[in-house]
Scaffold this motif. Structure first.
Motif, PDB file in Angstrom:
ATOM      1  N   VAL A 156      -1.832   6.390  -2.237  1.00 50.49           N
ATOM      2  CA  VAL A 156      -1.716   6.567  -3.688  1.00 50.49           C
ATOM      3  C   VAL A 156      -2.427   5.408  -4.381  1.00 50.49           C
ATOM      4  N   GLU A 157      -2.093   4.196  -3.988  1.00 47.90           N
ATOM      5  CA  GLU A 157      -2.747   3.003  -4.543  1.00 47.90           C
ATOM      6  C   GLU A 157      -2.377   1.809  -3.679  1.00 47.90           C
ATOM      7  N   LEU A 158      -3.087   0.694  -3.901  1.00 43.13           N
ATOM      8  CA  LEU A 158      -2.746  -0.543  -3.219  1.00 43.13           C
ATOM      9  C   LEU A 158      -2.453  -1.591  -4.291  1.00 43.13           C
ATOM     10  N   ASN A 159      -1.245  -2.116  -4.269  1.00 43.12           N
ATOM     11  CA  ASN A 159      -0.833  -3.090  -5.280  1.00 43.12           C
ATOM     12  C   ASN A 159      -1.110  -4.502  -4.788  1.00 43.12           C
ATOM     13  N   THR A 160      -1.837  -5.272  -5.604  1.00 39.45           N
ATOM     14  CA  THR A 160      -2.101  -6.667  -5.224  1.00 39.45           C
ATOM     15  C   THR A 160      -1.380  -7.652  -6.142  1.00 39.45           C
ATOM     16  N   VAL A 163      10.645   3.078   0.672  1.00 35.83           N
ATOM     17  CA  VAL A 163      10.463   4.482   0.310  1.00 35.83           C
ATOM     18  C   VAL A 163      11.094   4.687  -1.058  1.00 35.83           C
ATOM     19  N   ARG A 164      10.322   5.302  -1.945  1.00 35.96           N
ATOM     20  CA  ARG A 164      10.866   5.696  -3.244  1.00 35.96           C
ATOM     21  C   ARG A 164      10.876   7.215  -3.299  1.00 35.96           C
ATOM     22  N   THR A 165      11.990   7.762  -3.732  1.00 32.01           N
ATOM     23  CA  THR A 165      12.136   9.212  -3.796  1.00 32.01           C
ATOM     24  C   THR A 165      12.420   9.623  -5.233  1.00 32.01           C
ATOM     25  N   SER A 221       0.854  -1.179   0.000  1.00 36.21           N
ATOM     26  CA  SER A 221       0.000   0.000   0.000  1.00 36.21           C
ATOM     27  C   SER A 221       0.896   1.237   0.000  1.00 36.21           C
ATOM     28  N   ASP A 222       0.722   2.106  -0.997  1.00 35.30           N
ATOM     29  CA  ASP A 222       1.606   3.266  -1.177  1.00 35.30           C
ATOM     30  C   ASP A 222       0.935   4.556  -0.724  1.00 35.30           C
ATOM     31  N   TYR A 223       1.718   5.415  -0.107  1.00 37.45           N
ATOM     32  CA  TYR A 223       1.192   6.669   0.457  1.00 37.45           C
ATOM     33  C   TYR A 223       2.115   7.840   0.168  1.00 37.45           C
TER      34      TYR A 223
HETATM   35 MG    MG Z   1       2.272   2.603  -8.071  1.00 37.94          MG
END
Ligand code: MG
Ligand code: ADP
Length: 570
Positions: free
Chosen positions: A141-145, A492-494, A127-129
């Motif tokens: 942002v979205e939830l990747n399944t 974390v992606r920057t 889950s991305d925020y």
């Molecule tokens: Mg994404």
């Protein structure tokens, strides 16, 4: 100038970090015309990025609820069909996945009816925020399944930052520390880095799924894209699955699966066990990025099919790849994900869950409210004559920078922003509006910028940066029993603040990790530091980029180190 003076020290730390990364498997394939075995360090941030501790804990705490939500949504196939129907009519890929869900019903029912068979479903989610500076909120942002990547390289990035922070601290540990250096030392303490065992956590879940569905001797099939550059993130899972759980992984592309795997009758005569096909069949195993032709043991049971491919239409150039999906769905092997889980993670479902009452219907009022706090504004474009939809479309055409327009796609690089967003909406309206059902509109999240040292391809540069936090979750259900529901780690992606998209594999972002901080310490951007609104805060915001944050603290330490060296030389 201070920064120029410390650039040499920073460069030296970068060179050490590059060597450390290569020596510890924080690597990706070089790609291009390089030999398939050629490696290079993964794109990385030299230092961690400041992150509010409370927000980090909130995201972690929500993960098991999100795991449960996905399982419940996926189980409600009527809901999936209703929600995705219009998108499926406009978007072939979504339509094809829905068709597969429909067509596989009889085979899935037969597999479920096999004596003793229990459905084994594995979720490996992320889950991305992003923090939203204007509202002070913290939004999903979205939830990747499907194919959530970078868990392994992210675990190693956390260790890398431990190393770089300790190197910084060691360089300036002196009784003659300046006040600034002493403060920086405290701010950059490695104890602020949360532990990150995503690699181990995901392997635990993979192993449990293989055993639950396949029994002893079963293997995991990892479905991969041909020529994957990020194979080393995946190889860490394979390696750990073997060393810690004694489970073998076979890498297959979707195109290889119909030839390599088959359904076999089980003891009760039900033809739904997934096994390697007859002996003598050459099985192309994609090992690292090379293809080796080996003969797999005929009849070897497949306990789990774990997808690191299959999330984009590009992965299905022919019917063969869809045959592979149908074969897997019809089997009793565990799937990560099932087609239903994949659809439950689609952007259209994400949007629908945010509509009034929907997440609450699945999770109840309390947990629904907890999750809803994390939802950004999301709007359906299914019915353009509906007044709210018509109004938000006009708003987005006029103010495209406040929105993101998203198609039903995964993997980065597909969203529309700014003028392109306006143009796409206008074209959609001009064509009658139906085609817009393949998209959702989302509130644009605006994270507070920080400053980061980006290290890519052996070179480095300092730039203004925006960060996105991902939390990994694992969920294993055997029949009605939830065997695993865990939060297992983070990413974390920057990216540079001038870039819209954030994928590492897509080339936009670098791997990073969070340095947890409390408001008022001076590490967080002023918008998040609990002091916004005042004149002093505005002044602090203006100068923060130069004087605040992780990089400024690091420079203070490096400057101290430099001064000490100069004194020693005198
Ligand atoms: Mg994404
Ligand atoms: P994908 O499935 O392609 O990864 P995402 O929804 O994660 O799709 O979007 C890709 C990237 O675009 C994100 O990593 C983020 O950097 C950016 N992005 C997505 N949604 C938003 C948003 N609502 N506001 C700002 N940036 C966004």
């Amino acid at each position: 100038m201070e920064s120029a003076a410390t650039d040499a020290e920073l460069d030296s730390l970068v060179q050490d970090a590059i060597v450390w990364a290569s020596q510890h498997g924080l690597v990706v394939g070089l790609g291009g015309t390089a030999p398939p075995a050629a490696l290079i360090h993964a794109p990385l941030s030299l230092l961690p990025v400041a992150f509010p501790a409370s927000r980090f804990q909130q995201a972690k705490a929500a993960m098991t609820t999100f795991n449960t939500l996905i399982d419940r949504v996926a189980a409600d196939e009527g809901y999936l069909f209703d929600t995705l129907e219009l998108a499926g009519q406009q978007d072939d890929f979504t339509g094809r996945l829905l068709q597969l869900l429909q067509d596989s019903k009889p085979a899935r029912a037969a597999a479920a009816a096999a004596a003793g068979a229990k459905e084994v479903v594995l979720g490996v989610h992320r889950s991305d925020y992003m923090l939203d500076a204007p509202s002070g909120g913290f939004l999903q942002v979205e939830l990747n399944t499907i194919a959530s990547s970078f868990a392994c390289l992210s675990s190693i990035t956390s260790q890398l930052h431990h190393y770089t922070l300790q190197r910084l601290a060691a360089a300036s540990s002196s009784s003659s520390s300046s006040d600034a250096a002493a403060a920086a030392l405290q701010l950059l303490s490695a104890s602020r880095l949360p532990s990150n065992a995503a690699l181990q956590g995901i392997c635990r879940a993979l192993a449990a799924a293989v055993v639950a569905a396949g029994g002893p001797g079963a293997v995991m099939v990892m479905v991969v894209q041909p020529g994957e550059r990020n194979a080393y993130d995946q190889q860490w899972l394979q390696h750990t699955l073997w060393t810690e759980h004694g489970i073998v992984t076979r890498r297959l592309t979707l195109a290889q699966i119909p030839d390599c795997l088959q359904l076999q009758p089980d003891a009760a005569g039900a033809g739904s066990r997934l096994v390697f096909a007859d002996s003598g069949t050459p099985v192309g195993l994609v090992y690292f990025r090379l293809v080796h032709h080996v003969v797999a043991d005929s009849g070897t049971p497949v306990g789990l099919v774990y997808f690191r491919a299959g999330y984009t239409p590009n992965d299905y150039p022919t019917d063969k790849e869809w045959q592979a999906r149908a074969l897997i769905e019809a089997s009793t092997a565990a799937k990560c994900p099932t087609v239903a889980y994949q659809l439950a993670g689609s952007k259209k479902v994400q949007q629908d869950l945010a509509a009034p009452g929907v997440v609450e219907r699945f999770m109840g009022q309390q947990q629904g409210a907890d999750l809803r706090q994390l939802f950004a504004g999301l709007w359906s474009l299914d019915n353009i004559t509906e007044p709210t939809t018509a109004a938000v479309i006009q708003d987005a055409i006029q103010n495209p920078d406040r929105f993101v327009l998203k198609p039903q796609r995964e993997g980065g690089g597909n969203n529309l922003y700014g003028p392109e967003l306006s143009a796409a909406l206008q074209q959609g309206l001009a064509a009658g509006g139906d085609s817009l059902a393949a998209f959702i509109l989302m509130q644009r999240i605006v994270p507070p910028p920080q400053r980061s040292v980006f290290v890519r391809g052996g070179a480095w540069g300092e730039d203004e940066s925006l960060s996105e936090l991902g939390i990994y979750g694992t969920f294993l259900r055997v029949g009605d029993e939830v065997v695993i529901n865990e939060e297992v780690g983070h990413l974390v992606r920057t990216k540079t603040s001038s870039s819209n998209e954030g994928g590492v594999a897509a080339g936009f972002a670098v791997l990073d990790s969070p340095l947890l901080s409390e408001p008022g310490e001076g590490l967080l951007p002023p918008q998040l530091d609990g002091s916004s609104g005042s004149t002093a805060a505005a002044a602090a915001a203006a100068s923060w980029g130069e004087s605040g944050g992780v990089l400024a603290a690091a420079r203070a330490l490096l400057q101290q180190q430099q001064q000490q060296q100069q004194q020693q030389q005198q």
